[in-house]
Design an enzyme around this catalytic site. Structure first.
Site, PDB file in Angstrom:
ATOM      1  N   GLU A 115       0.582  -1.151   0.070  1.00 25.42           N
ATOM      2  CA  GLU A 115      -0.150   0.047   0.004  1.00 25.42           C
ATOM      3  C   GLU A 115       0.895   1.272  -0.057  1.00 25.42           C
ATOM      4  OE1 GLU A 115      -3.056   0.158   2.903  1.00 25.42           O
ATOM      5  OE2 GLU A 115      -4.107  -1.777   2.374  1.00 25.42           O
ATOM      6  N   ASP A 143      -9.646   2.111   8.508  1.00 26.28           N
ATOM      7  CA  ASP A 143      -9.676   3.500   7.874  1.00 26.28           C
ATOM      8  C   ASP A 143     -10.599   4.158   8.395  1.00 26.28           C
ATOM      9  OD1 ASP A 143      -7.761   2.625   5.555  1.00 26.28           O
ATOM     10  OD2 ASP A 143      -9.660   1.737   4.381  1.00 26.28           O
ATOM     11  N   HIS A 185      -5.690   0.410  -2.127  1.00 27.67           N
ATOM     12  CA  HIS A 185      -5.981  -0.905  -1.494  1.00 27.67           C
ATOM     13  C   HIS A 185      -5.834  -1.768  -2.542  1.00 27.67           C
ATOM     14  CE1 HIS A 185      -9.146  -0.177   1.930  1.00 27.67           C
ATOM     15  NE2 HIS A 185      -7.962   0.239   2.170  1.00 27.67           N
ATOM     16  N   HIS A 192      -4.811   6.892   0.184  1.00 24.46           N
ATOM     17  CA  HIS A 192      -3.930   5.636   0.292  1.00 24.46           C
ATOM     18  C   HIS A 192      -4.302   4.491  -0.788  1.00 24.46           C
ATOM     19  CE1 HIS A 192      -6.943   4.127   3.076  1.00 24.46           C
ATOM     20  NE2 HIS A 192      -6.641   3.140   3.009  1.00 24.46           N
TER      21      HIS A 192
END
Length: 158
Positions: free
Chosen positions: A38, A113, A102, A100
């Site tokens: 990630e 999150d 996934h 970010h």
């Protein structure tokens, strides 16, 4: 992968636009294969009434913790860039949120999150909702998160 640049809330009351450079940063960090970790960073941009223009997404630094299913942003590097942009533009370009990746085609926020977004939104000095973006392999998840931890999910326009 080509992500759309313009997004809106369901009532079109809030509009959001990602710059080409921001979209390029997202595309460069897609977790396309099983070995990819990630990635993430800050979203910097300008506020125009209720609307947002995201000019820049910071990229992962050497200090960030990156794993297949976890990204933990460390303050070093990201905050220096944000402060530099804020100072250089006399407060026009500012911190607006976080992004970010996934490792899924159509991403959705995890419980971690959500708790992190709620914490970050509560810390906002300007009390505005925090923009939260998850970059998937085929789509983006975009939400304006209030201090309650829930907000408005945005959809692509165009």
């Amino acid at each position: 992968m080509q992500f759309l640049g313009s997004w809106a809330t369901g009532d079109k009351g809030r509009l959001l636009h990602f710059s080409a450079g921001t979209l390029q940063t997202f595309s460069q960090h897609i977790q396309g294969n099983d070995a990819d970790c990630e990635a993430g960073g800050l979203l910097l941009g300008a506020v125009h009434g209720g609307h947002l223009l995201i000019e820049q997404a910071t990229v992962p630094t050497a200090w960030d913790k990156r794993f297949r299913y976890l990204f933990e942003r460390m303050p070093f590097g990201h905050e220096a860039i944000a402060l530099s942009r804020w100072t250089a533009t006399q407060g026009i370009i500012r911190y607006l949120g976080e992004w970010h990746t996934h490792p899924e085609d159509h991403p959705h926020p995890s419980g971690l999150d959500r708790s992190e977004w709620s914490r970050l939104s509560t810390q906002r000095r300007d009390k505005r909702p925090m923009l939260a973006v998850i970059v998937g392999r085929k789509a983006l998840y975009v939400e304006l998160v209030t201090s309650s931890g829930r907000g408005s999910v945005l959809s692509p326009v165009g």
